[in-house]
Design a protein around this motif. Sequence first.
Motif, PDB file in Angstrom:
ATOM      1  N   UNK A 235       0.839  -1.203   0.000  1.00  0.00           N
ATOM      2  CA  UNK A 235       0.000   0.000   0.000  1.00  0.00           C
ATOM      3  C   UNK A 235       0.873   1.252   0.000  1.00  0.00           C
ATOM      4  N   UNK A 236       1.937   1.237   0.798  1.00  0.00           N
ATOM      5  CA  UNK A 236       2.838   2.387   0.852  1.00  0.00           C
ATOM      6  C   UNK A 236       3.503   2.593  -0.509  1.00  0.00           C
ATOM      7  N   UNK A 237       3.908   1.511  -1.168  1.00  0.00           N
ATOM      8  CA  UNK A 237       4.500   1.626  -2.500  1.00  0.00           C
ATOM      9  C   UNK A 237       3.506   2.237  -3.486  1.00  0.00           C
ATOM     10  N   UNK A 238       2.260   1.766  -3.413  1.00  0.00           N
ATOM     11  CA  UNK A 238       1.224   2.312  -4.294  1.00  0.00           C
ATOM     12  C   UNK A 238       1.005   3.800  -4.004  1.00  0.00           C
ATOM     13  N   UNK A 239       1.039   4.158  -2.719  1.00  0.00           N
ATOM     14  CA  UNK A 239       0.869   5.560  -2.344  1.00  0.00           C
ATOM     15  C   UNK A 239       2.027   6.399  -2.873  1.00  0.00           C
ATOM     16  N   UNK A 240       3.233   5.871  -2.810  1.00  0.00           N
ATOM     17  CA  UNK A 240       4.400   6.586  -3.329  1.00  0.00           C
ATOM     18  C   UNK A 240       4.235   6.823  -4.830  1.00  0.00           C
ATOM     19  N   UNK A 241       3.801   5.795  -5.553  1.00  0.00           N
ATOM     20  CA  UNK A 241       3.602   5.943  -6.995  1.00  0.00           C
ATOM     21  C   UNK A 241       2.551   7.017  -7.263  1.00  0.00           C
ATOM     22  N   UNK A 242       1.447   6.941  -6.543  1.00  0.00           N
ATOM     23  CA  UNK A 242       0.359   7.909  -6.743  1.00  0.00           C
ATOM     24  C   UNK A 242       0.810   9.326  -6.391  1.00  0.00           C
ATOM     25  N   UNK A 243       1.497   9.469  -5.264  1.00  0.00           N
ATOM     26  CA  UNK A 243       1.959  10.805  -4.862  1.00  0.00           C
ATOM     27  C   UNK A 243       3.021  11.354  -5.808  1.00  0.00           C
ATOM     28  N   UNK A 244       3.820  10.471  -6.379  1.00  0.00           N
ATOM     29  CA  UNK A 244       4.794  10.902  -7.382  1.00  0.00           C
ATOM     30  C   UNK A 244       4.074  11.480  -8.594  1.00  0.00           C
ATOM     31  N   UNK A 245       2.991  10.806  -8.998  1.00  0.00           N
ATOM     32  CA  UNK A 245       2.191  11.318 -10.115  1.00  0.00           C
ATOM     33  C   UNK A 245       1.559  12.665  -9.760  1.00  0.00           C
ATOM     34  N   UNK A 246       1.026  12.764  -8.555  1.00  0.00           N
ATOM     35  CA  UNK A 246       0.402  14.018  -8.119  1.00  0.00           C
ATOM     36  C   UNK A 246       1.444  15.126  -8.093  1.00  0.00           C
ATOM     37  N   UNK A 247       2.625  14.846  -7.556  1.00  0.00           N
ATOM     38  CA  UNK A 247       3.688  15.849  -7.502  1.00  0.00           C
ATOM     39  C   UNK A 247       4.080  16.294  -8.905  1.00  0.00           C
ATOM     40  N   UNK A 248       4.234  15.353  -9.821  1.00  0.00           N
ATOM     41  CA  UNK A 248       4.607  15.706 -11.192  1.00  0.00           C
ATOM     42  C   UNK A 248       3.533  16.584 -11.814  1.00  0.00           C
ATOM     43  N   UNK A 249       2.269  16.256 -11.571  1.00  0.00           N
ATOM     44  CA  UNK A 249       1.171  17.060 -12.117  1.00  0.00           C
ATOM     45  C   UNK A 249       1.175  18.453 -11.499  1.00  0.00           C
ATOM     46  N   UNK A 250       1.398  18.531 -10.194  1.00  0.00           N
ATOM     47  CA  UNK A 250       1.440  19.829  -9.517  1.00  0.00           C
ATOM     48  C   UNK A 250       2.602  20.674 -10.034  1.00  0.00           C
ATOM     49  N   UNK A 251       3.761  20.053 -10.194  1.00  0.00           N
ATOM     50  CA  UNK A 251       4.915  20.778 -10.714  1.00  0.00           C
ATOM     51  C   UNK A 251       4.657  21.253 -12.148  1.00  0.00           C
ATOM     52  N   UNK A 252       4.043  20.393 -12.947  1.00  0.00           N
ATOM     53  CA  UNK A 252       3.732  20.766 -14.327  1.00  0.00           C
ATOM     54  C   UNK A 252       2.748  21.935 -14.345  1.00  0.00           C
ATOM     55  N   UNK A 253       1.755  21.870 -13.464  1.00  0.00           N
ATOM     56  CA  UNK A 253       0.770  22.950 -13.405  1.00  0.00           C
ATOM     57  C   UNK A 253       1.442  24.259 -12.964  1.00  0.00           C
ATOM     58  N   UNK A 254       2.335  24.159 -11.977  1.00  0.00           N
ATOM     59  CA  UNK A 254       3.062  25.341 -11.507  1.00  0.00           C
ATOM     60  C   UNK A 254       3.891  25.937 -12.643  1.00  0.00           C
ATOM     61  N   UNK A 255       4.580  25.058 -13.384  1.00  0.00           N
ATOM     62  CA  UNK A 255       5.372  25.524 -14.522  1.00  0.00           C
ATOM     63  C   UNK A 255       4.478  26.201 -15.559  1.00  0.00           C
ATOM     64  N   UNK A 256       3.306  25.607 -15.814  1.00  0.00           N
ATOM     65  CA  UNK A 256       2.359  26.208 -16.769  1.00  0.00           C
ATOM     66  C   UNK A 256       1.941  27.595 -16.300  1.00  0.00           C
ATOM     67  N   UNK A 257       1.653  27.719 -15.011  1.00  0.00           N
ATOM     68  CA  UNK A 257       1.250  29.013 -14.461  1.00  0.00           C
ATOM     69  C   UNK A 257       2.377  30.036 -14.586  1.00  0.00           C
ATOM     70  N   UNK A 258       3.605  29.623 -14.301  1.00  0.00           N
ATOM     71  CA  UNK A 258       4.744  30.539 -14.412  1.00  0.00           C
ATOM     72  C   UNK A 258       4.956  30.974 -15.866  1.00  0.00           C
ATOM     73  N   UNK A 259       4.847  30.004 -16.809  1.00  0.00           N
ATOM     74  CA  UNK A 259       4.984  30.347 -18.220  1.00  0.00           C
ATOM     75  C   UNK A 259       3.882  31.313 -18.662  1.00  0.00           C
ATOM     76  N   UNK A 260       2.678  31.018 -18.199  1.00  0.00           N
ATOM     77  CA  UNK A 260       1.543  31.885 -18.560  1.00  0.00           C
ATOM     78  C   UNK A 260       1.750  33.276 -17.978  1.00  0.00           C
ATOM     79  N   UNK A 261       2.223  33.319 -16.720  1.00  0.00           N
ATOM     80  CA  UNK A 261       2.489  34.630 -16.099  1.00  0.00           C
ATOM     81  C   UNK A 261       3.566  35.374 -16.875  1.00  0.00           C
ATOM     82  N   UNK A 262       4.634  34.653 -17.253  1.00  0.00           N
ATOM     83  CA  UNK A 262       5.696  35.283 -18.039  1.00  0.00           C
ATOM     84  C   UNK A 262       5.165  35.741 -19.399  1.00  0.00           C
TER      85      UNK A 262
END
Length: 121
Positions: A78-105
């Motif tokens: 379960x912890x391994x599955x959570x790590x995989x899921x949270x890694x995906x969430x983090x990547x999505x959050x980082x991508x969204x943040x990058x999109x926001x920064x690019x849009x702001x720029x």
Amino acid sequence: METETLVWIIVAGVVVLSVLALVTALLKKRQRDRELRREQAGQLRFEAVAATPDVRTAAERLQHAEARAELAHVEARKADEEVVELTKVLAAEEAQREDHLREADRIDPDVKTGADGRHRS
């Protein structure tokens, strides 16, 4: 009867009696050894029966340890599955943040950007 014949008869009698005594002694020793082995076997059986509670306790401890290990494996999966899921969430959050920064720029008139929306020096 001749003396020599009598001597041979006596010698033969002594030999037969010696052989009989030897066979009797061997049979008695064999019987004593068998009795000793019976006693040893009985003692071992007694010790085995006396150890039964210890064996049961060890078996129960083993079952509990196996159950705890299985639970730990399930929790680890379960912890391994959570790590995989949270890694995906983090990547999505980082991508969204990058999109926001690019849009702001992109929309900021003070920031020069390239065609890809990335900040230029």
